[in-house]
Design a protein around this motif. Structure first.
Motif, short mmCIF file in Angstrom:
data_model
loop_
_atom_site.label_atom_id
_atom_site.label_comp_id
_atom_site.label_asym_id
_atom_site.label_seq_id
_atom_site.Cartn_x
_atom_site.Cartn_y
_atom_site.Cartn_z
N GLY A 1 -0.04 -17.73 5.10
CA GLY A 1 0.95 -16.69 5.31
C GLY A 1 0.56 -15.38 4.66
N GLU A 2 0.85 -14.27 5.35
CA GLU A 2 0.56 -12.94 4.83
C GLU A 2 1.79 -12.06 5.01
N LEU A 3 2.07 -11.28 3.97
CA LEU A 3 3.21 -10.36 4.00
C LEU A 3 2.76 -9.05 3.36
N SER A 4 2.86 -7.97 4.11
CA SER A 4 2.35 -6.69 3.59
C SER A 4 3.35 -5.58 3.84
N LEU A 5 3.41 -4.65 2.89
CA LEU A 5 4.23 -3.45 3.01
C LEU A 5 3.30 -2.24 2.94
N ALA A 6 3.64 -1.21 3.69
CA ALA A 6 2.84 0.02 3.65
C ALA A 6 3.76 1.22 3.80
N LEU A 7 3.48 2.26 3.05
CA LEU A 7 4.24 3.51 3.13
C LEU A 7 3.28 4.63 3.49
N GLN A 8 3.74 5.51 4.40
CA GLN A 8 2.92 6.65 4.75
C GLN A 8 3.79 7.79 5.30
N ARG A 9 3.23 8.97 5.25
CA ARG A 9 3.89 10.15 5.81
C ARG A 9 3.70 10.14 7.32
N TYR A 10 4.75 10.48 8.05
CA TYR A 10 4.69 10.40 9.52
C TYR A 10 5.27 11.66 10.13
N ILE A 11 4.51 12.27 11.04
CA ILE A 11 4.98 13.44 11.79
C ILE A 11 5.41 12.94 13.17
N MET B 1 0.85 -1.18 0.00
CA MET B 1 0.00 0.00 0.00
C MET B 1 0.90 1.24 0.00
N PRO B 2 1.03 1.90 -1.16
CA PRO B 2 1.88 3.10 -1.22
C PRO B 2 1.21 4.27 -0.51
N SER B 3 2.02 5.28 -0.26
CA SER B 3 1.51 6.50 0.37
C SER B 3 0.70 7.30 -0.63
N ARG B 4 -0.33 7.99 -0.14
CA ARG B 4 -1.12 8.86 -1.01
C ARG B 4 -0.35 10.13 -1.37
N GLU B 5 0.66 10.44 -0.55
CA GLU B 5 1.47 11.63 -0.80
C GLU B 5 2.84 11.20 -1.30
N LYS B 6 3.49 12.05 -2.06
CA LYS B 6 4.86 11.77 -2.50
C LYS B 6 5.79 11.86 -1.29
N LEU B 7 6.77 10.97 -1.26
CA LEU B 7 7.72 10.92 -0.15
C LEU B 7 9.13 11.07 -0.71
#
Length: 701
Positions: A459-469, A423-429
């Motif tokens: 088995g489940e393997l997931s990646l996620a990217l998000q902006r973090y303050i 799941m990529p971030s909705r914002e550019k990083l």
């Protein structure tokens, strides 16, 4: 008549006076009419009585004890002071043997032996028993008494109470012994500490790492021999100077500001710096700097410096070996996808020939063919990037795109039965990073997750990217984080998980829970180092039989900074400019010249660098651009370009290569007004590069 006191016989001196009074000499009458003999006798008796009174007053007044004994040792006379000294009254002692209140009766025998040998004894110390049972100490002075015939008739002497003195001497002796014991103990401690200090000094002097001591201002006071071996400066050359002499210029001021802020606050600073030797050679150094406190004030700093050059070489070798091992894992998945693409490509070409008379369908087939070719090219390019053995170069990149492109290559190592998601971030990083090292971070963690999922039916393997303050709690946990915005990448699996004791050591070098031959224990330690190298941090959550989550936090660049992005698919045509195409592959030369003709460019071709120089010499005034293959027989592309610049210094050059390694990139960077384009390239991208070089614009890749 005998003079006695309290029923006792008078002392010897008084008895002599008594005899004189009882037997006067001479006769006649005195002045009072009495016979002279009686008068004289009366006077003498008066004097004797007076002397006797004085004697007893003196005897009662003295603190020391007067005593006398007969030759059998029985006490015949003793002064009243015996009560003060020993607690006895005189009548309790007179007539009794002197030994009755000796603590050690045998001492009397020794005392008499000395007395008979010398006729007197001085300061002879005895232990007596007090009436209340206490032991008292006395000092005796005595001599033998003789009668008129020189016969020994007894012993008389004085006893002085020295109990307090003996107690004081005993206490002083005890204190002295205790002091001597303490001195001996302290001496042993000091000797041991001195031995330890000598051992420490020898260890520091013989250490392979440099050891440095500076004053509170950073001026060097001491360096060990290893410092000179590593840096080239002798102790005399560096003493009194600061370590800024080692500054390579590779770090900005912020690094040293953070270093000094840390150690001036009393904390230890540890990190890697690029230092410069006296010879000018730069090298990586692991530094640990410790403040030395005295009475709450920093007086000195000590530093340990380790040359990490060999370590980095070994790390690079291991990293490359690990890549090769990973490539072996990826080959199966890559070959499967690659063969699928080739099969699709062949089928589309077959169908294109069948549909040559149907332009719309033919166009669709050709577009699909082009797409398959580019997918195949991307896969090969990713594999080559991943397998390169060169120093990482940090560049601006968009993390969503980087992770997605890396997963195209890495996902093939995940078993098909594992449910995989990203799941990529909705914002550019936008971040500044080294693609190869970040890819290796992904590869290591994904491989560990794959192994943790072995044997799991779901088995489940997931990646996620998000902006973090980051909040204050996060910043308190990670003092090294100063960025206001972070990119948060999480990699989660529902595998075997880790117990707390494994969690504590998960990033330790050479620690592994895998069986022998299935793991080196360096993968996650390298991951930790790479993330730290990028200014980021890692957090791990894990629970046995429930799974593990790795959280990676990387600083996000300011939005004002430029990030590489992909251009829209725009084809820019020329105005009939003449381009020299130099490539040893005839098929590629032919295809490229036809493509350039479609883009409205004229072309000249050469099969190698030597032939290209001959053409350039004849037509350098007409040529607007040269497209040169980097790897050619007789003369390499980079060398041909350098010689071309002698004939035409400002002619733009576009290098085309099927494999751009680090050395090739450095060669291109050393030339002005050039670009590097990796084969195969799309026509729209090629047209943009050509347009930018000829017209001096900015190409974006």
């Amino acid at each position: 008549m005998a003079i006695v006191s309290a029923g006792r016989r008078a002392p010897a001196c008084l008895r002599s006076m008594q005899r004189l009074a009882d037997h006067p000499a001479g006769g006649g009458m005195g002045t009072s009419g009495q016979p002279l003999q009686e008068q004289t006798l009366h006077q003498k008796r008066h004097r004797v009585s007076d002397h006797q009174s004085r004697y007893y007053r003196l005897l009662n007044a003295i603190h020391e004890v007067y005593y006398s004994t007969d030759m059998d040792g029985n006490i015949t006379e003793i002064s009243p002071s015996i009560r003060t000294v020993a607690g006895y009254d005189c009548h309790q002692i007179i007539g009794r043997p002197a030994t009755f209140f000796y603590r050690h009766p045998e001492d009397r025998k020794i005392f008499l032996q000395l007395l008979h040998q010398h006729a007197f004894v001085s300061d002879y110390e005895l232990e007596l028993m007090h009436h209340d049972g206490r032991v008292i100490h006395v000092s005796a002075n005595a001599h033998i008494m003789f009668d008129e015939q020189k016969r020994a008739v007894g012993v008389e002497g004085m006893l002085r109470d020295i109990t307090e003195r003996v107690a004081l001497q005993t206490e002083l002796k005890r204190l002295n012994e205790e002091l001597e014991a303490r001195v001996s103990e302290r001496t042993c401690e000091l000797e041991e500490k001195n031995r330890q200090l000598e051992l420490l000094l020898m260890s520091i002097e013989q250490s392979a790492e440099a050891f440095i001591i500076t004053d509170h201002a950073g001026r060097v006071e001491y360096v060990n021999p290893a410092f000179e071996r590593i840096n080239g400066y002798s102790p005399d050359e560096i003493r009194g100077k600061t370590l800024s002499i080692l500054n390579s210029g590779e770090h900005d001021a912020g690094v040293f500001h953070h270093l000094w802020s840390t150690i001036r606050s009393g904390r230890v600073w540890e990190g890697t710096l690029i230092n410069r030797k006296k010879s000018g050679q730069c090298y990586p150094a692991l530094m640990t700097i410790v403040p030395v406190m005295e009475r709450g004030e920093i007086t000195h700093y000590t530093a340990i410096q380790q040359d990490m050059s060999k370590y980095e070489q070994l790390e690079a070798q291991f990293r490359q070996a690990q890549k090769l091992e990973a490539i072996g894992t990826l080959v199966g998945g890559i070959s499967h996808d690659f063969n699928n693409m080739l099969a699709s490509l062949l089928m589309n070409l077959y169908l294109a020939r069948k549909e040559v008379r149907l332009p719309d369908k033919l166009t669709d087939r050709l577009n699909m063919t082009e797409k398959l070719v580019m997918q195949t090219s991307d896969m090969v390019r990713d594999l080559l990037i991943f397998s390169r053995d060169d120093n990482g170069i940090k560049e601006e990149l968009e993390l969503n795109e980087m992770v997605q492109s890396s997963l195209r290559l890495l996902q093939v190592s995940i078993p098909a039965e594992v449910k995989f998601s990203f799941m990529p971030s909705r914002e550019k990083l936008p971040v500044r990073g080294d693609v190869r090292r970040l890819q290796q971070v992904l590869m290591n963690v994904l491989n560990n997750a794959r192994d943790a999922l072995a044997g799991r039916s779901k088995g489940e393997l997931s990646l996620a990217l998000q902006r973090y303050i980051p909040d204050q709690e996060f910043l308190d946990r990670h003092h090294c984080i100063h960025a206001e915005v972070l990119a948060h990448l999480s990699i989660r699996d529902n595998g075997a998980g880790m117990p707390p004791e494994v969690m504590e050591r998960v990033f330790d070098p050479f620690f592994t829970t895998k069986s022998a031959g299935n793991g080196t224990g360096l993968g996650l330690s390298m991951v930790f180092g790479y993330i730290e190298e990028h200014g980021g941090v890692i957090e791990v959550e894990s629970e046995v039989d429930k799974g593990t989550v790795f959280h990676f936090f990387l600083p996000v660049m300011d939005q004002s900074e430029k990030v590489l992005s992909v251009c829209d698919e725009v084809v820019l045509k020329g105005n009939g400019e003449l381009i020299l195409v130099v490539d040893d592959n005839e098929n590629f030369r032919h295809a490229l010249t036809e493509a350039l003709a479609v883009l409205n460019y004229r072309t000249m071709t050469a099969a190698d660098g030597v032939e290209a120089l001959l053409i350039l010499e004849a037509h350098h005034h007409d040529l607007s651009l040269a497209i040169i293959d980097m790897v050619m027989p007789r003369l390499s592309g980079s060398e041909a370009a350098r010689r071309m610049r002698l004939l035409s210094p400002w002619m733009p050059i576009l290098f085309a290569t099927g494999h751009g390694d680090a050395e090739m990139i450095r060669e291109v960077d050393s030339l002005n007004h050039v670009m590097l384009c990796e084969k195969p390239f799309r026509l729209d991208r090629l047209s943009q590069h050509i347009h930018a070089l000829i017209h001096g614009g900015q190409a974006v890749d």
